[in-house]
Enzyme design. Structure first.
Site, PDB file in Angstrom:
ATOM      1  N   CYS A   8    -124.719 -34.608 -33.331  1.00 52.71           N
ATOM      2  CA  CYS A   8    -123.673 -35.518 -32.841  1.00 52.71           C
ATOM      3  C   CYS A   8    -123.531 -36.763 -33.726  1.00 52.71           C
ATOM      4  CB  CYS A   8    -123.979 -35.943 -31.407  1.00 52.71           C
ATOM      5  SG  CYS A   8    -122.784 -37.161 -30.800  1.00 52.71           S
ATOM      6  N   VAL A  68    -123.346 -37.366 -24.997  1.00 48.31           N
ATOM      7  CA  VAL A  68    -124.369 -38.143 -25.697  1.00 48.31           C
ATOM      8  C   VAL A  68    -123.633 -39.064 -26.665  1.00 48.31           C
ATOM      9  CG1 VAL A  68    -126.213 -36.448 -25.493  1.00 48.31           C
ATOM     10  CG2 VAL A  68    -124.630 -36.270 -27.405  1.00 48.31           C
ATOM     11  N   GLU A 108    -121.792 -44.666 -24.421  1.00 49.39           N
ATOM     12  CA  GLU A 108    -120.801 -45.067 -25.426  1.00 49.39           C
ATOM     13  C   GLU A 108    -121.506 -45.662 -26.669  1.00 49.39           C
ATOM     14  OE1 GLU A 108    -117.670 -44.408 -25.826  1.00 49.39           O
ATOM     15  OE2 GLU A 108    -117.447 -43.451 -23.891  1.00 49.39           O
ATOM     16  N   SER A 109    -121.349 -44.962 -27.786  1.00 51.09           N
ATOM     17  CA  SER A 109    -122.091 -45.327 -28.999  1.00 51.09           C
ATOM     18  C   SER A 109    -121.794 -46.754 -29.477  1.00 51.09           C
ATOM     19  CB  SER A 109    -121.795 -44.327 -30.119  1.00 51.09           C
ATOM     20  OG  SER A 109    -120.418 -44.307 -30.443  1.00 51.09           O
TER      21      SER A 109
HETATM   22  N1  LIG Z   1    -116.934 -42.102 -27.098  1.00 53.95           N
HETATM   23  C1  LIG Z   1    -118.223 -41.465 -27.085  1.00 53.95           C
HETATM   24  C2  LIG Z   1    -118.083 -40.076 -27.684  1.00 53.95           C
HETATM   25  C3  LIG Z   1    -119.384 -39.283 -27.588  1.00 53.95           C
HETATM   26  C4  LIG Z   1    -119.142 -37.790 -27.767  1.00 53.95           C
HETATM   27  O1  LIG Z   1    -118.003 -37.323 -27.900  1.00 53.95           O
HETATM   28  N2  LIG Z   1    -120.241 -37.037 -27.758  1.00 53.95           N
HETATM   29  C5  LIG Z   1    -120.111 -35.591 -27.822  1.00 53.95           C
HETATM   30  C6  LIG Z   1    -121.098 -34.981 -28.805  1.00 53.95           C
HETATM   31  S1  LIG Z   1    -120.863 -35.531 -30.441  1.00 53.95           S
HETATM   32  C7  LIG Z   1    -120.454 -34.994 -26.479  1.00 53.95           C
HETATM   33  O2  LIG Z   1    -121.433 -35.385 -25.869  1.00 53.95           O
HETATM   34  N3  LIG Z   1    -119.675 -34.024 -25.998  1.00 53.95           N
HETATM   35  C8  LIG Z   1    -119.952 -33.307 -24.795  1.00 53.95           C
HETATM   36  C9  LIG Z   1    -118.726 -33.072 -23.988  1.00 53.95           C
HETATM   37  O3  LIG Z   1    -117.664 -33.620 -24.326  1.00 53.95           O
HETATM   38  O4  LIG Z   1    -118.838 -32.342 -23.012  1.00 53.95           O
HETATM   39  C10 LIG Z   1    -119.236 -42.324 -27.853  1.00 53.95           C
HETATM   40  O5  LIG Z   1    -118.814 -43.036 -28.774  1.00 53.95           O
HETATM   41  O6  LIG Z   1    -120.427 -42.301 -27.510  1.00 53.95           O
END
Ligand SMILES: N[C@@H](CCC(=O)N[C@@H](CS)C(=O)NCC(=O)O)C(=O)O
Length: 224
Positions: free
Chosen positions: A12, A52, A64-65
């Site tokens: 990720c 994550v 949120e990162s």
């Molecule tokens: N806006 C979020 C995006 C995080 C994100 O998209 N994570 C993905 C993996 S890279 C995830 O966990 N996806 C699982 C899902 O959407 O079910 C951040 O910045 O933390």
């Protein structure tokens, strides 16, 4: 208090931002990997969007990162955001922009055909012209050698782009000399190199082997 714990999926890019910040600041932390294709119940109970990264700090769970990165920045020196509120607001905007770019990159990787890939590629190319103009032309985005949260925000994009570019040369950065220098400087940085698991390259190629672009990975499967 126990060490902060990052909940991660190994590939990720949003988790990777948090790891870069933790490494840059030399903050001790633990990392717990989950399988996003089969997320455990404890994770779904903690993560409001099922995504994550999460960062557990004591009994508090952050998501949120960009928010996690700012929390780490406010609690551990050195400061990786500008002190001036206007410059800080701009930095936040570029981090948000980078999140959008990561979405485009993901859609390039999962596109089922060339048309789908090309559409995202063209949009990314157009958008990167803004980044080229805004870049201070130092080694890092804001100028100078100090990594900021903007650099941590973009580094995962450039790392993945490099793997794609090695498999099939892409003209994405050809018009953008500052971005090429920046990508190289980020790739050289210890905090960035140590922000992914050791088997990241292979895992990345395997994960996206099924998309239109992924056929290029088959030829470079032995490369590191
Ligand atoms: N806006 C979020 C995006 C995080 C994100 O998209 N994570 C993905 C993996 S890279 C995830 O966990 N996806 C699982 C899902 O959407 O079910 C951040 O910045 O933390």
């Amino acid at each position: 208090m126990s060490l902060p714990e990052l909940v991660s999926f190994p590939l990720c890019p949003f988790v990777q931002r948090a790891v870069i910040v933790l490494r840059e600041k030399q903050v001790p932390f633990t990392i717990r990997y989950i399988d996003l294709d089969n997320p455990p119940d404890w994770f779904l109970a903690l993560s409001p969007l099922g995504k994550v990264p999460l960062l557990s700090v004591g009994d508090t769970v952050l998501f949120e990162s960009a928010v996690i990165a700012e929390y780490l920045d406010e609690t551990h020196p050195p400061a990786l955001m500008p002190a001036d509120p206007l410059a800080r607001a701009q930095a936040r905007a570029w981090i948000e922009f980078a999140s959008n770019l990561l979405g485009r990159q993901y859609r390039m990787l999962v596109a089922k055909d060339q048309a789908g890939f090309d559409e995202e590629f063209a949009a990314a190319h157009r958008e990167l012209a803004f980044v080229e103009r805004a870049h201070a032309d130092g080694p890092m985005f804001l100028g100078g050698d100090t990594l900021s949260l903007v650099d941590a925000g973009f580094a995962p994009f450039f790392m993945r782009f490099e793997l794609m570019n090695r498999a099939r040369p892409l003209a994405l950065l050809d018009d953008y000399p500052k971005l090429r220098r920046w990508a190289a400087a980020l790739a050289d940085r210890d905090s960035v190199r140590r922000s992914v698991p050791e088997d990241f390259n292979d895992g990345f190629r395997r994960r996206f082997a099924g998309g239109w672009f992924g056929t290029a990975f088959a030829d470079t499967a032995a490369m590191h």
